[in-house]
Design a protein around this motif. Structure first.
Motif, PDB file in Angstrom:
ATOM      1  N   THR A 135       0.855  -1.180   0.000  1.00  0.00           N
ATOM      2  CA  THR A 135       0.000   0.000   0.000  1.00  0.00           C
ATOM      3  C   THR A 135       0.895   1.236   0.000  1.00  0.00           C
ATOM      4  N   THR A 136       0.506   2.246  -0.748  1.00  0.00           N
ATOM      5  CA  THR A 136       1.248   3.505  -0.787  1.00  0.00           C
ATOM      6  C   THR A 136       0.305   4.644  -0.429  1.00  0.00           C
ATOM      7  N   PRO A 137       0.857   5.788  -0.021  1.00  0.00           N
ATOM      8  CA  PRO A 137      -0.012   6.932   0.250  1.00  0.00           C
ATOM      9  C   PRO A 137      -0.841   7.323  -0.971  1.00  0.00           C
ATOM     10  N   GLN A 138      -0.258   7.199  -2.149  1.00  0.00           N
ATOM     11  CA  GLN A 138      -0.970   7.574  -3.367  1.00  0.00           C
ATOM     12  C   GLN A 138      -2.135   6.626  -3.648  1.00  0.00           C
ATOM     13  N   LYS A 139      -1.985   5.350  -3.319  1.00  0.00           N
ATOM     14  CA  LYS A 139      -3.091   4.403  -3.497  1.00  0.00           C
ATOM     15  C   LYS A 139      -4.234   4.722  -2.543  1.00  0.00           C
ATOM     16  N   VAL A 140      -3.896   5.197  -1.337  1.00  0.00           N
ATOM     17  CA  VAL A 140      -4.924   5.491  -0.343  1.00  0.00           C
ATOM     18  C   VAL A 140      -5.544   6.861  -0.587  1.00  0.00           C
ATOM     19  N   CYS A 141      -4.722   7.895  -0.835  1.00  0.00           N
ATOM     20  CA  CYS A 141      -5.219   9.270  -0.983  1.00  0.00           C
ATOM     21  C   CYS A 141      -5.829   9.530  -2.355  1.00  0.00           C
ATOM     22  N   GLY A 142      -5.274   8.909  -3.381  1.00  0.00           N
ATOM     23  CA  GLY A 142      -5.795   9.092  -4.731  1.00  0.00           C
ATOM     24  C   GLY A 142      -4.759   9.670  -5.674  1.00  0.00           C
ATOM     25  N   SER A 143      -5.104   9.665  -6.954  1.00  0.00           N
ATOM     26  CA  SER A 143      -4.172  10.167  -7.961  1.00  0.00           C
ATOM     27  C   SER A 143      -3.971  11.671  -7.781  1.00  0.00           C
ATOM     28  N   GLY A 144      -2.798  12.121  -8.095  1.00  0.00           N
ATOM     29  CA  GLY A 144      -2.479  13.540  -7.985  1.00  0.00           C
ATOM     30  C   GLY A 144      -1.852  13.923  -6.651  1.00  0.00           C
ATOM     31  N   TYR A 145      -1.857  13.033  -5.680  1.00  0.00           N
ATOM     32  CA  TYR A 145      -1.262  13.323  -4.368  1.00  0.00           C
ATOM     33  C   TYR A 145       0.202  12.893  -4.356  1.00  0.00           C
ATOM     34  N   LYS A 146       1.064  13.811  -3.962  1.00  0.00           N
ATOM     35  CA  LYS A 146       2.504  13.561  -3.853  1.00  0.00           C
ATOM     36  C   LYS A 146       2.903  13.644  -2.383  1.00  0.00           C
ATOM     37  N   THR A 147       3.776  12.753  -1.952  1.00  0.00           N
ATOM     38  CA  THR A 147       4.264  12.781  -0.576  1.00  0.00           C
ATOM     39  C   THR A 147       5.163  13.998  -0.386  1.00  0.00           C
ATOM     40  N   VAL A 148       4.833  14.818   0.625  1.00  0.00           N
ATOM     41  CA  VAL A 148       5.630  16.009   0.926  1.00  0.00           C
ATOM     42  C   VAL A 148       6.323  15.910   2.278  1.00  0.00           C
ATOM     43  N   ASN A 149       5.912  14.943   3.104  1.00  0.00           N
ATOM     44  CA  ASN A 149       6.514  14.787   4.418  1.00  0.00           C
ATOM     45  C   ASN A 149       6.117  13.411   4.948  1.00  0.00           C
ATOM     46  N   SER A 150       6.906  12.892   5.855  1.00  0.00           N
ATOM     47  CA  SER A 150       6.576  11.627   6.492  1.00  0.00           C
ATOM     48  C   SER A 150       7.275  11.543   7.837  1.00  0.00           C
ATOM     49  N   VAL A 151       6.751  10.682   8.701  1.00  0.00           N
ATOM     50  CA  VAL A 151       7.339  10.486  10.022  1.00  0.00           C
ATOM     51  C   VAL A 151       7.116   9.034  10.422  1.00  0.00           C
ATOM     52  N   PRO A 152       8.166   8.377  10.961  1.00  0.00           N
ATOM     53  CA  PRO A 152       7.988   6.990  11.393  1.00  0.00           C
ATOM     54  C   PRO A 152       7.168   6.905  12.671  1.00  0.00           C
ATOM     55  N   VAL A 153       6.448   5.810  12.818  1.00  0.00           N
ATOM     56  CA  VAL A 153       5.732   5.509  14.054  1.00  0.00           C
ATOM     57  C   VAL A 153       6.522   4.373  14.706  1.00  0.00           C
ATOM     58  N   GLY A 154       7.610   4.737  15.365  1.00  0.00           N
ATOM     59  CA  GLY A 154       8.523   3.731  15.903  1.00  0.00           C
ATOM     60  C   GLY A 154       8.953   2.817  14.774  1.00  0.00           C
ATOM     61  N   SER A 155       8.888   1.512  15.021  1.00  0.00           N
ATOM     62  CA  SER A 155       9.215   0.534  13.979  1.00  0.00           C
ATOM     63  C   SER A 155       7.947  -0.075  13.373  1.00  0.00           C
ATOM     64  N   LEU A 156       6.782   0.490  13.731  1.00  0.00           N
ATOM     65  CA  LEU A 156       5.501  -0.088  13.330  1.00  0.00           C
ATOM     66  C   LEU A 156       5.021   0.327  11.944  1.00  0.00           C
ATOM     67  N   GLY A 157       5.403   1.520  11.487  1.00  0.00           N
ATOM     68  CA  GLY A 157       4.930   2.021  10.206  1.00  0.00           C
ATOM     69  C   GLY A 157       5.304   3.469  10.019  1.00  0.00           C
ATOM     70  N   THR A 158       4.594   4.148   9.126  1.00  0.00           N
ATOM     71  CA  THR A 158       4.907   5.528   8.769  1.00  0.00           C
ATOM     72  C   THR A 158       3.613   6.301   8.545  1.00  0.00           C
ATOM     73  N   ILE A 159       3.631   7.564   8.956  1.00  0.00           N
ATOM     74  CA  ILE A 159       2.529   8.482   8.662  1.00  0.00           C
ATOM     75  C   ILE A 159       3.010   9.379   7.525  1.00  0.00           C
ATOM     76  N   TYR A 160       2.190   9.519   6.491  1.00  0.00           N
ATOM     77  CA  TYR A 160       2.548  10.308   5.313  1.00  0.00           C
ATOM     78  C   TYR A 160       1.636  11.519   5.181  1.00  0.00           C
ATOM     79  N   LEU A 161       2.238  12.666   4.897  1.00  0.00           N
ATOM     80  CA  LEU A 161       1.517  13.879   4.524  1.00  0.00           C
ATOM     81  C   LEU A 161       1.692  14.041   3.033  1.00  0.00           C
ATOM     82  N   THR A 162       0.571  14.108   2.315  1.00  0.00           N
ATOM     83  CA  THR A 162       0.625  14.282   0.868  1.00  0.00           C
ATOM     84  C   THR A 162      -0.111  15.559   0.482  1.00  0.00           C
ATOM     85  N   TYR A 163       0.153  16.021  -0.749  1.00  0.00           N
ATOM     86  CA  TYR A 163      -0.468  17.258  -1.232  1.00  0.00           C
ATOM     87  C   TYR A 163      -0.839  17.078  -2.689  1.00  0.00           C
TER      88      TYR A 163
END
Length: 149
Positions: A34-62
């Motif tokens: 799964t990618t942020p673009q698959k979840v948010c939709g077409s046209g969204y680009k990742t502009v920032n991200s932050v790890p959640v420990g070793s569990l995963g990542t939170i992505y900010l897209t625009y």
């Protein structure tokens, strides 16, 4: 959905992440790759991200086409459902969106019109939460906070 400025506090984030389950949210299914673009939709680009420990990542897209930001929290290893969340808030407009619940792969998408504004965003996986305040504010430095409950 409207949020007060205090929503970026650690206690409020915990309540938002755990207790404010969206009534119509459907559980995200386990989706390897799964990618942020698959979840948010077409046209969204990742502009920032932050790890959640070793569990995963939170992505900010625009999406520059519509001026919307989208936040999604994605687990590194999908599996049994755990409490997850993704949220975003624009202090200048007092607008925000969130998604939380028991998910197997990802939480979100959470959307807000963010063009020209600083944004606060974050989420969590299991008992680890991350919030980013003052993000994407040109020369201003953002603040990242990770905590566990």
């Amino acid at each position: 959905m409207r949020f007060s400025h205090t929503m970026v506090g650690a206690a409020a984030l915990a309540a938002l992440s755990v207790g404010a389950t969206t009534a119509l949210a459907t559980p995200a299914s386990a989706a390897p790759n799964t990618t942020p673009q698959k979840v948010c939709g077409s046209g969204y680009k990742t502009v920032n991200s932050v790890p959640v420990g070793s569990l995963g990542t939170i992505y900010l897209t625009y999406n520059s086409g519509n001026g919307n930001n989208c936040v999604v929290t994605i687990r590194n290893n999908p599996g049994a459902a755990v409490t997850m969340s993704a949220w975003i808030y624009v202090p200048d407009t007092n607008e925000g969106d969130n998604d939380s619940g028991s998910y197997t792969s990802y939480a979100g998408p959470s959307y807000v019109i963010g063009k020209g504004y600083c944004v606060d965003w974050g989420g969590g996986i299991a008992n680890t939460y991350v919030q980013v305040t003052g993000s994407n504010c040109a020369s201003l430095k953002e603040k990242r906070t990770t905590y566990t409950r």
